[in-house]
Write a protein that holds these residues in place. Structure first.
Motif, PDB file in Angstrom:
ATOM      1  N   UNK A 148      47.581  10.893  82.175  1.00 30.39           N
ATOM      2  CA  UNK A 148      47.054  11.189  83.507  1.00 30.39           C
ATOM      3  C   UNK A 148      46.204  12.441  83.597  1.00 30.39           C
ATOM      4  N   UNK A 149      46.616  13.497  82.952  1.00 26.29           N
ATOM      5  CA  UNK A 149      45.941  14.781  83.144  1.00 26.29           C
ATOM      6  C   UNK A 149      44.595  14.807  82.430  1.00 26.29           C
ATOM      7  N   UNK A 150      43.523  14.961  83.185  1.00 23.19           N
ATOM      8  CA  UNK A 150      42.186  15.036  82.604  1.00 23.19           C
ATOM      9  C   UNK A 150      42.000  16.393  81.942  1.00 23.19           C
ATOM     10  N   UNK A 151      41.787  16.364  80.661  1.00 23.05           N
ATOM     11  CA  UNK A 151      41.458  17.564  79.911  1.00 23.05           C
ATOM     12  C   UNK A 151      40.037  17.380  79.404  1.00 23.05           C
ATOM     13  N   UNK A 152      39.612  18.260  78.536  1.00 21.85           N
ATOM     14  CA  UNK A 152      38.281  18.107  77.986  1.00 21.85           C
ATOM     15  C   UNK A 152      38.190  16.839  77.146  1.00 21.85           C
ATOM     16  N   UNK A 153      36.996  16.359  76.954  1.00 23.94           N
ATOM     17  CA  UNK A 153      36.764  15.180  76.133  1.00 23.94           C
ATOM     18  C   UNK A 153      36.885  15.618  74.669  1.00 23.94           C
TER      19      UNK A 153
END
Length: 172
Positions: A42-47
């Motif tokens: 769920x948690x958007x981090x860097x690509x």
């Protein structure tokens, strides 16, 4: 397309490498947040960098739970190494995908044409755990700054990529 390789001096100069297919997957992750969620939660981090590795050259672990915050742990398998490093952890964070796992996820999400041609495992490399500058209570990781700088083509073409974040938070 220019492909990246990654090495660690103590282990070898070419541990991971991109291919045209992994570059396409990385670009797809920028556009499709549901694919990001399917791969990383769920948690958007860097690509992350998406790279192949050769399991006959190294045994790679992502501990404790194979998540973006897990430590990559290397055991080199070559009998030619005079001083083998077993379960060596340089501080890089990443998640490992077996080929069939990445194939299944890409296919289920509607991207069967993005399945890599090389039937190798893939590592999603999120960067080095201790590679940050802290300003107040906020940690700025170099990978996050790179992603911001390269998100805009006009900015990206005007910089060299050789930058340092100093202790006051300024980019030099």
């Amino acid at each position: 397309a220019l492909a990246i390789t990654m090495g660690i001096t103590e282990l070898g100069m070419n541990l991971f490498h991109e291919s045209e297919d992994t570059i396409k997957i990385r670009k797809l992750l920028v556009k499709d947040k549901s694919l990001y969620k399917a791969l990383f939660g769920d948690e958007q981090k860097l690509i992350p960098l998406i790279m192949h590795y050769y399991p006959n050259r190294m045994f790679l672990e992502s501990v404790p739970n194979n998540s973006p915050d897990s430590d990559l742990v290397f055991s080199m398998l070559s009998p030619a190494i005079k001083t083998p490093l077993i379960r060596y952890s340089p501080g890089d964070c990443g998640k490992i995908f077996q080929y069939n796992e990445i194939k299944k996820i890409l296919t289920e999400k509607g991207y069967p044409d993005f399945v890599p041609k090389l039937k190798l495992p893939i590592v999603a490399l999120f960067g080095r755990r201790n590679n940050f500058v802290k300003i107040g209570n906020i940690k700025f990781f170099s990978e996050e700054v790179s992603e911001i700088l390269y998100a805009d083509f006009d900015v990206a073409k005007s910089i060299t990529g050789n930058f340092v974040i100093n202790k006051s938070g300024l980019i030099e």
